[in-house]
Design an enzyme around this catalytic site. Sequence first.
Site, mmCIF file in Angstrom:
data_model
loop_
_atom_site.group_PDB
_atom_site.id
_atom_site.type_symbol
_atom_site.label_atom_id
_atom_site.label_comp_id
_atom_site.label_asym_id
_atom_site.label_seq_id
_atom_site.Cartn_x
_atom_site.Cartn_y
_atom_site.Cartn_z
ATOM 1 C CD GLU A 177 26.787 -10.960 50.873
ATOM 2 O OE1 GLU A 177 25.697 -10.729 50.329
ATOM 3 O OE2 GLU A 177 27.112 -10.521 51.990
ATOM 4 C CB CYS A 185 25.661 -7.980 54.874
ATOM 5 S SG CYS A 185 24.111 -7.123 54.620
ATOM 6 C CG ASN A 193 26.173 -3.827 51.093
ATOM 7 O OD1 ASN A 193 25.791 -3.952 49.930
ATOM 8 N ND2 ASN A 193 25.652 -4.531 52.098
ATOM 9 C CD GLU A 194 21.529 -3.856 51.840
ATOM 10 O OE1 GLU A 194 21.009 -4.050 50.747
ATOM 11 O OE2 GLU A 194 21.236 -4.494 52.871
HETATM 12 O O1 AHR Z 1 22.111 -10.438 48.873
HETATM 13 C C1 AHR Z 1 21.954 -10.778 50.207
HETATM 14 C C2 AHR Z 1 22.022 -9.573 51.118
HETATM 15 O O2 AHR Z 1 20.997 -8.698 50.824
HETATM 16 C C3 AHR Z 1 23.251 -8.738 50.994
HETATM 17 O O3 AHR Z 1 24.291 -9.205 51.748
HETATM 18 C C4 AHR Z 1 22.810 -7.412 51.498
HETATM 19 O O4 AHR Z 1 23.539 -6.363 50.911
HETATM 20 C C5 AHR Z 1 21.344 -7.390 51.206
HETATM 21 O O5 AHR Z 1 20.616 -7.054 52.301
#
Ligand code: AHR
Length: 833
Positions: A233, A435, A562-563
């Site tokens: 990320e 995120c 994503n979550e």
């Molecule tokens: O890994 C850091 C963050 O943790 C990511 O962006 C998110 O998906 C999770 O909350």
Amino acid sequence: MYLFSYATLKNDSHNGLHFAWSRDRQRWVSIGNEYSYLKSDYGQWGAQKKMLTPYLFIAKDGLWHCIWSLNINDRVFAHTASADLIDWGRQSYPELKAGANCINPVVSYSSKDKTYVIAYQDKNQKYFQTTTQNFRTYTPAQEISAGRYHNDRISLDLVEGRATGQVHKVAWDVVDKLINAYEVKQYRASLYRENTKQDEERFKDLKKLEVNVKLEPQKAKSISDMLLGVFFEDINYAADGGLYAELVQNRDFEYQPGDKLGRDPSWNSTYAWTLKGDHTTFTIDSTAPIHPNNPHYAVLNTTTPGATLINEGFDGIPVKKGEAYNFSVFAKRIKGAAGEVEVSLVDDQQGVLAQSVLNISSANWQKLNAKLTATAGSDHAVLQVKPLSSGILGLDMISLFPQNTFKGHPNGLRADLAQTIADIHPRFVRFPGGCVAHGDGLANIYRWKNTVGPLEARKPQRNLWGYHQSVGLGYFEYFQFCEDIGAEPVPVLAAGVPCQNSGNGGAGQQGGLPMDQMGAYVQDIIDLVEYANGPVTSKWGKLRAEAGHPEPFHLKYIGVGNEDLISDVFEPRFTMIFNALKKAHPEITVIGTVGPFSEGTDYEQGWKLADKLHVPVVDEHYYQPPGWFVHNQNFYDSYDRSKSKVYLGEYAAHLPGRPSNLEVALTEALYLTSLERNGDVVHMASYAPLLAREKHTQWTPDLIYFNGTEIKPTVSYYVQQLYGENAGNEYIPTAIDFSDTRDPVVKRVGVSVVKDTKTNDLIVKMVNLLPVSVKTSLDCGDLKIAHQKLVKTVLQGNPADKTTRPEQSEITLGDQPVVELPAYSFTVLRVKM
Ligand code: AHR
């Protein structure tokens, strides 16, 4: 019984719904005031997530419903429902179009209209109401007279303080279940708080341990051959200033104050640039830029040459003696005759390290290149650009790359960092988040099309972690990196909704893309498959070929979401994307999402949706204390094998203070034995996050820390690497006998035996999270390992150790193979069968 429902007393630090009970309405007993039975998920991370004035009632469907006010600004309230006040369903945040805000909402039922009336106040002392029959659709809110608003909340003095809420009459059973839920939560929390600091006490009677491990090859099962991968990320400067080898910071002059959380006026087009010397001005213009996506550029107006424009890089520019650097710039002469510009790498002690001169002759944007070869090295040089004649110059995309990028690609990756990732032997790379993938607000959703094509035409954007994304490391470069390291690319795209923790452009995820824009959004995702895999004659395949890769990238997986908050905004958008992708590209495996935690509403709702749509794989996330991993090694043992497979897309063990030490690494190693055991349902797993540039971290711990010149893998990195190097595709179950069968002992020894059928290697992984060594006898049956040469790798030390590294040796075991597992260690044995 009487049950009192109220919101967290200190609303600034917590949020949620609490209960107290009483037999007589006189003496009230609160049930764990620190425990919220329901938390509001609206708004930005942290203090913005608030539950104000919850209003609880039993509706005609027999369920408890709760509505609440979210803050004192927005014309929005929240709703959810539960059968038992413990497990709650989806939250929705209906927008109200009347009033200044929504305070103290209350609910009544009109049997005549079979309608629920939600009345509320606003800050101007006006009253409004909206109605609903199903808590999904609402009538437009209208102003009502004060007399029609009845707030039946009362205030009570609890031990914890004075609380305002409602009193409900319930059966004892309801209270009993609430107390039980709280006690179970407390009990689990006490297990999850366990860590090695208590080991001296916990294991004071444990002097030695003997374990017999009997392999059961007759029960062998196939497991995923792509279990271990990496999660990339762009967080902690992982891309610009990180994996992306560009050495100039803000090369495009596109930094904006809004890139920073809370806006920072110094973070602008001139950030990281300074002008040194007289008789030249340095300004920013946006008239006739190279490309509308890259509107700002530098203007140097020189009356008498001598001044230099300086870029500081990312904490200085590292330069290696004898190495060559590729400089490039887009330049135009705005006024004055053709002139030369001197480009130098300079160290403040050693002076000029490398230099070249460029001739800027065109009145239109022209790309110029120069090679700079360093005669000396520096860890923190600067780049200087010095006009050698008077006149006005426009400069943009001022770039400097080492020639030595990973695999030598132009616009490539930092070689040492990319190699460190490659050394994990990941079977897949997930990108670009996290995120970052779904973004902070609708406008910040990561759009892959903005990140491909010529660099000067890509669309840079704010990074939700509070900095700038040049997107020089874009989808092409991600695909290329995956190919270079033999990993499957796993792009993750937003499900048409931004991050539920968004604060920018509307709080939270309720602002999904309008449905009339979803068709185009879905097409973008379908186009990604064409970009990655399509023939060069196709529109998007052609773009890939033009970037230098006519061959397909063989994309097989796409993550959608994503979550996310699994809401009524999320579901139709996800469903639309999922169905369209399935139809257009049945060969692509879609990975769905089941929220940010290992339990709770999004996890439940995400799984329900996955079941409904038959999503092939779902992405689970959980960051937990080591104790959670120790006590949840059976997490996947009972997963239904006929349902979706699991991609554990983000996980890490977090101790208080979040150190990267042997204790967390061993806990992860222990848990990974259980993932291999469940490798028939857990298809993929990736530790998160991967990279962090020192002094620029927003999240810790991370797997690999770095600065401009050094790479600092953590102990957890070596655990990932040992699993990556020693992956198998067949799991061989084991029967284990312990000389001490107490639960805390048994749970701290993990064994996983796999076979790589391609190499015919047998791999035994053994984790000992105990303070004593473990004498392990291996009974391998027909899989004879006695008298063979084995490679033994051991990672051991003190739990707090941050620098321990695996050590490898070659051993031969006798007729009765016995291996000593040192206290706090991870041992891997590898042998050819
Ligand atoms: O890994 C850091 C963050 O943790 C990511 O962006 C998110 O998906 C999770 O909350």
